[in-house]
Design a protein around this motif. Structure first.
Motif, PDB file in Angstrom:
ATOM      1  N   LYS A 247       0.844  -1.168   0.000  1.00 17.46           N
ATOM      2  CA  LYS A 247       0.000   0.000   0.000  1.00 17.46           C
ATOM      3  C   LYS A 247       0.891   1.234   0.000  1.00 17.46           C
ATOM      4  O   LYS A 247       1.795   1.348   0.808  1.00 17.46           O
ATOM      5  CB  LYS A 247      -0.889  -0.021   1.252  1.00 17.46           C
ATOM      6  CG  LYS A 247      -1.665   1.238   1.531  1.00 17.46           C
ATOM      7  CD  LYS A 247      -2.507   1.070   2.814  1.00 17.46           C
ATOM      8  CE  LYS A 247      -3.178   2.333   3.261  1.00 17.46           C
ATOM      9  NZ  LYS A 247      -4.318   2.787   2.470  1.00 17.46           N
ATOM     10  N   PHE A 248       0.607   2.181  -0.900  1.00 16.21           N
ATOM     11  CA  PHE A 248       1.407   3.394  -1.021  1.00 16.21           C
ATOM     12  C   PHE A 248       0.654   4.608  -0.479  1.00 16.21           C
ATOM     13  O   PHE A 248      -0.580   4.621  -0.460  1.00 16.21           O
ATOM     14  CB  PHE A 248       1.756   3.652  -2.492  1.00 16.21           C
ATOM     15  CG  PHE A 248       2.752   2.670  -3.049  1.00 16.21           C
ATOM     16  CD1 PHE A 248       4.112   2.939  -3.003  1.00 16.21           C
ATOM     17  CD2 PHE A 248       2.334   1.473  -3.615  1.00 16.21           C
ATOM     18  CE1 PHE A 248       5.040   2.047  -3.507  1.00 16.21           C
ATOM     19  CE2 PHE A 248       3.252   0.562  -4.115  1.00 16.21           C
ATOM     20  CZ  PHE A 248       4.614   0.849  -4.065  1.00 16.21           C
ATOM     21  N   LYS A 249       1.403   5.579  -0.030  1.00 15.35           N
ATOM     22  CA  LYS A 249       0.795   6.870   0.283  1.00 15.35           C
ATOM     23  C   LYS A 249       0.398   7.520  -1.035  1.00 15.35           C
ATOM     24  O   LYS A 249       1.217   7.633  -1.954  1.00 15.35           O
ATOM     25  CB  LYS A 249       1.777   7.758   1.053  1.00 15.35           C
ATOM     26  CG  LYS A 249       2.141   7.212   2.431  1.00 15.35           C
ATOM     27  CD  LYS A 249       3.153   8.129   3.143  1.00 15.35           C
ATOM     28  CE  LYS A 249       3.510   7.559   4.519  1.00 15.35           C
ATOM     29  NZ  LYS A 249       4.522   8.400   5.212  1.00 15.35           N
ATOM     30  N   GLU A 250      -0.849   7.919  -1.136  1.00 16.26           N
ATOM     31  CA  GLU A 250      -1.341   8.486  -2.385  1.00 16.26           C
ATOM     32  C   GLU A 250      -0.484   9.668  -2.812  1.00 16.26           C
ATOM     33  O   GLU A 250      -0.097  10.501  -1.995  1.00 16.26           O
ATOM     34  CB  GLU A 250      -2.804   8.902  -2.251  1.00 16.26           C
ATOM     35  CG  GLU A 250      -3.749   7.715  -2.112  1.00 16.26           C
ATOM     36  CD  GLU A 250      -5.206   8.130  -2.109  1.00 16.26           C
ATOM     37  OE1 GLU A 250      -5.496   9.334  -2.269  1.00 16.26           O
ATOM     38  OE2 GLU A 250      -6.070   7.247  -1.953  1.00 16.26           O
ATOM     39  N   THR A 252       2.522   9.396  -4.016  1.00 17.42           N
ATOM     40  CA  THR A 252       3.945   9.122  -3.803  1.00 17.42           C
ATOM     41  C   THR A 252       4.285   7.694  -4.210  1.00 17.42           C
ATOM     42  O   THR A 252       3.414   6.892  -4.545  1.00 17.42           O
ATOM     43  CB  THR A 252       4.336   9.286  -2.322  1.00 17.42           C
ATOM     44  OG1 THR A 252       3.887   8.128  -1.569  1.00 17.42           O
ATOM     45  CG2 THR A 252       3.728  10.536  -1.713  1.00 17.42           C
ATOM     46  N   GLU A 254       6.036   6.035  -1.879  1.00 21.22           N
ATOM     47  CA  GLU A 254       6.445   5.660  -0.519  1.00 21.22           C
ATOM     48  C   GLU A 254       5.373   4.770   0.099  1.00 21.22           C
ATOM     49  O   GLU A 254       4.176   5.097   0.073  1.00 21.22           O
ATOM     50  CB  GLU A 254       6.630   6.914   0.331  1.00 21.22           C
ATOM     51  CG  GLU A 254       7.079   6.641   1.756  1.00 21.22           C
ATOM     52  CD  GLU A 254       7.197   7.912   2.577  1.00 21.22           C
ATOM     53  OE1 GLU A 254       7.276   7.806   3.821  1.00 21.22           O
ATOM     54  OE2 GLU A 254       7.188   9.008   1.973  1.00 21.22           O
ATOM     55  N   TYR A 255       5.806   3.644   0.657  1.00 24.95           N
ATOM     56  CA  TYR A 255       4.848   2.730   1.284  1.00 24.95           C
ATOM     57  C   TYR A 255       4.221   3.366   2.525  1.00 24.95           C
ATOM     58  O   TYR A 255       4.891   4.039   3.313  1.00 24.95           O
ATOM     59  CB  TYR A 255       5.522   1.410   1.682  1.00 24.95           C
ATOM     60  CG  TYR A 255       5.780   0.488   0.514  1.00 24.95           C
ATOM     61  CD1 TYR A 255       4.735  -0.129  -0.159  1.00 24.95           C
ATOM     62  CD2 TYR A 255       7.083   0.245   0.073  1.00 24.95           C
ATOM     63  CE1 TYR A 255       4.972  -0.970  -1.232  1.00 24.95           C
ATOM     64  CE2 TYR A 255       7.330  -0.599  -0.997  1.00 24.95           C
ATOM     65  CZ  TYR A 255       6.268  -1.199  -1.643  1.00 24.95           C
ATOM     66  OH  TYR A 255       6.509  -2.027  -2.714  1.00 24.95           O
ATOM     67  N   ASP A 256       2.932   3.133   2.679  1.00 19.22           N
ATOM     68  CA  ASP A 256       2.204   3.514   3.886  1.00 19.22           C
ATOM     69  C   ASP A 256       2.174   2.281   4.780  1.00 19.22           C
ATOM     70  O   ASP A 256       1.420   1.331   4.528  1.00 19.22           O
ATOM     71  CB  ASP A 256       0.791   3.954   3.511  1.00 19.22           C
ATOM     72  CG  ASP A 256      -0.018   4.397   4.719  1.00 19.22           C
ATOM     73  OD1 ASP A 256       0.435   4.163   5.863  1.00 19.22           O
ATOM     74  OD2 ASP A 256      -1.115   4.944   4.530  1.00 19.22           O
ATOM     75  N   LYS A 258       0.912   1.546   7.435  1.00 25.38           N
ATOM     76  CA  LYS A 258      -0.297   1.171   8.171  1.00 25.38           C
ATOM     77  C   LYS A 258      -0.770  -0.216   7.724  1.00 25.38           C
ATOM     78  O   LYS A 258      -1.518  -0.874   8.435  1.00 25.38           O
ATOM     79  CB  LYS A 258      -1.411   2.194   7.920  1.00 25.38           C
ATOM     80  CG  LYS A 258      -1.135   3.569   8.511  1.00 25.38           C
ATOM     81  CD  LYS A 258      -2.254   4.530   8.155  1.00 25.38           C
ATOM     82  CE  LYS A 258      -1.971   5.933   8.695  1.00 25.38           C
ATOM     83  NZ  LYS A 258      -3.032   6.904   8.277  1.00 25.38           N
ATOM     84  N   THR A 295       0.523   7.506  -9.366  1.00 27.94           N
ATOM     85  CA  THR A 295       0.452   7.625  -7.906  1.00 27.94           C
ATOM     86  C   THR A 295      -0.938   8.054  -7.446  1.00 27.94           C
ATOM     87  O   THR A 295      -1.100   8.551  -6.348  1.00 27.94           O
ATOM     88  CB  THR A 295       1.498   8.631  -7.411  1.00 27.94           C
ATOM     89  OG1 THR A 295       1.219   9.922  -7.985  1.00 27.94           O
ATOM     90  CG2 THR A 295       2.909   8.206  -7.805  1.00 27.94           C
ATOM     91  N   SER A 297      -3.632   6.405  -6.563  1.00 29.76           N
ATOM     92  CA  SER A 297      -4.248   5.682  -5.449  1.00 29.76           C
ATOM     93  C   SER A 297      -3.172   5.005  -4.613  1.00 29.76           C
ATOM     94  O   SER A 297      -1.971   5.190  -4.842  1.00 29.76           O
ATOM     95  CB  SER A 297      -5.239   4.643  -5.980  1.00 29.76           C
ATOM     96  OG  SER A 297      -4.548   3.515  -6.508  1.00 29.76           O
ATOM     97  N   ASP A 298      -3.587   4.186  -3.669  1.00 29.55           N
ATOM     98  CA  ASP A 298      -2.617   3.471  -2.833  1.00 29.55           C
ATOM     99  C   ASP A 298      -2.171   2.151  -3.466  1.00 29.55           C
ATOM    100  O   ASP A 298      -1.424   1.388  -2.863  1.00 29.55           O
ATOM    101  CB  ASP A 298      -3.165   3.240  -1.425  1.00 29.55           C
ATOM    102  CG  ASP A 298      -4.494   2.500  -1.403  1.00 29.55           C
ATOM    103  OD1 ASP A 298      -5.036   2.208  -2.487  1.00 29.55           O
ATOM    104  OD2 ASP A 298      -5.009   2.238  -0.291  1.00 29.55           O
TER     105      ASP A 298
END
Length: 358
Positions: A247-250, A252, A254-256, A258, A295, A297-298
């Motif tokens: 899951k990515f930070k929208e 970016t 960069e992985y989220d 959470k 980028t 969505s997640d």
């Protein structure tokens, strides 16, 4: 032994969970490999595009007179290259649409779509599958787009979703009633399979940064399920050689953390190679990749290209003759033009959509 080619096509498949975002001013040229970077032989454009999406905004679901904004956006990108929309099907946020070069339309028959709801007991359809099946150059071919149960602890539900789709997806054509009756099966979507075990998100990310994907894929639930036969075992998958797509930070790359990173977005296929005397079927996979440039969505979009090939040994067949061999006199789906099909279904579509809502 002489061999003649009945069909030699490049098929481009794409799956993307768009997180309810609209396409707005998004540029799709790179996503659809329209920028001269296709993986098709001789770098030609694909003959057919099949795009599956999940978490599409449902604001247009009840408007049977207008395509979803994503379909319209795809059409804007593909129409200048002589592509025509063949068929679309949407179940709440799950969408599948097919575009083909105009020259292939006479070789497409018995076009039909289907849906299966699995989320919330099938009451709402937030999870499930949609599909398009057809006779493509005489063979029975089906494309499935599914969105299975989410979260790490819902493996059992994902397995149940898969079997429910396989059992409940039924078409009207004799000989091709079910998904796996087809000669070619392509299955894609946000399958939501995660990594087994307790490896932390931080450790997964560190392993991804080292590009040690093989170590993580040993924990991949879908890979393990296919090996045990519990789900998707009839299908093949090229080993992903790209980073987990969730899951990515929208906005970016960069992985989220959470959520633990995982390969949620997948494309698999199956070919019944020697189903007919003197006919050889193949679907050689040419690519399997994610696109990190998007980028929105997640999830990252995932695409694959296949060389779909039908060859006749010891003789010459037309695809009409092959259609008679494979489908026989069982065809019950009217063969109408793509444009005529749209007009024909507008009236019926109102009632179909009305009853889906209730």
């Amino acid at each position: 032994m002489t061999t003649s080619v009945i069909a030699d096509l490049c098929i481009f498949l794409l799956t993307w969970n768009v997180g309810t975002h609209s396409p707005k001013n998004l540029e799709l040229i790179s996503l659809l490999s329209l920028n001269g970077t296709t993986n098709c032989p001789d770098n030609k454009l694909p003959d057919i595009y099949v795009i599956g999406m999940q978490e599409v905004s449902t604001s247009q679901v009840l408007n049977v007179f207008k395509d979803d904004p994503w379909v319209l956006k795809l059409a804007d990108a593909l129409t200048p290259h002589d592509y025509v929309k063949v068929k679309s099907e949407q179940l709440q946020g799950i969408l599948i649409t097919m575009f083909a070069q105009h020259k292939h339309l006479p070789h497409m028959k018995d076009i039909e779509s289907e849906e299966t709801r699995t989320g919330l007991g099938g009451l709402w359809g937030n999870k499930g599958a949609v599909s398009i099946r057809l006779s493509l150059y005489g063979t029975g071919t089906v494309f499935v787009c599914s969105h299975l149960a989410a979260h790490d602890d819902k493996l059992k539900e994902r397995i149940e979703d898969y079997h429910q789709i396989v059992d409940n997806h039924k078409y009207h054509l004799a000989g091709y009633r079910h998904i796996f009756d087809h000669d070619f099966v392509f299955w894609m979507g946000d399958l939501n399979f995660r990594l087994s075990g307790e490896t932390s998100g931080w450790d997964i990310r560190n392993t991804v940064e080292l590009r040690e994907y093989d170590e993580l894929l040993k924990l991949d639930q879908l890979t393990l399920l296919r090996q045990t036969g519990n789900a998707f075992s009839l299908l093949e998958e090229m080993v992903p050689n790209f980073a987990p797509t969730f899951k990515f930070k929208e906005g970016t790359n960069e992985y989220d953390l959470k959520r633990r990173p995982a390969w949620c977005d997948r494309i698999l296929h199956r070919v019944q190679v020697n189903s007919y005397p003197s006919i050889t079927l193949s679907a050689n996979q040419l690519s399997y990749q994610s696109n990190m440039d998007y980028t929105l969505s997640d999830h990252k979009p995932v695409s694959a290209t296949f060389n779909y090939k039908i060859e006749a040994n010891n003789g010459t067949f037309t695809d009409e003759e092959l259609h008679e061999m494979t489908h026989g006199g069982a065809s019950t789906i009217p063969s109408v033009s793509v444009h005529g099909f749209v007009a024909l279904m507008v009236f019926h579509g109102f009632f179909i959509c009305f009853f889906r809502f209730f």
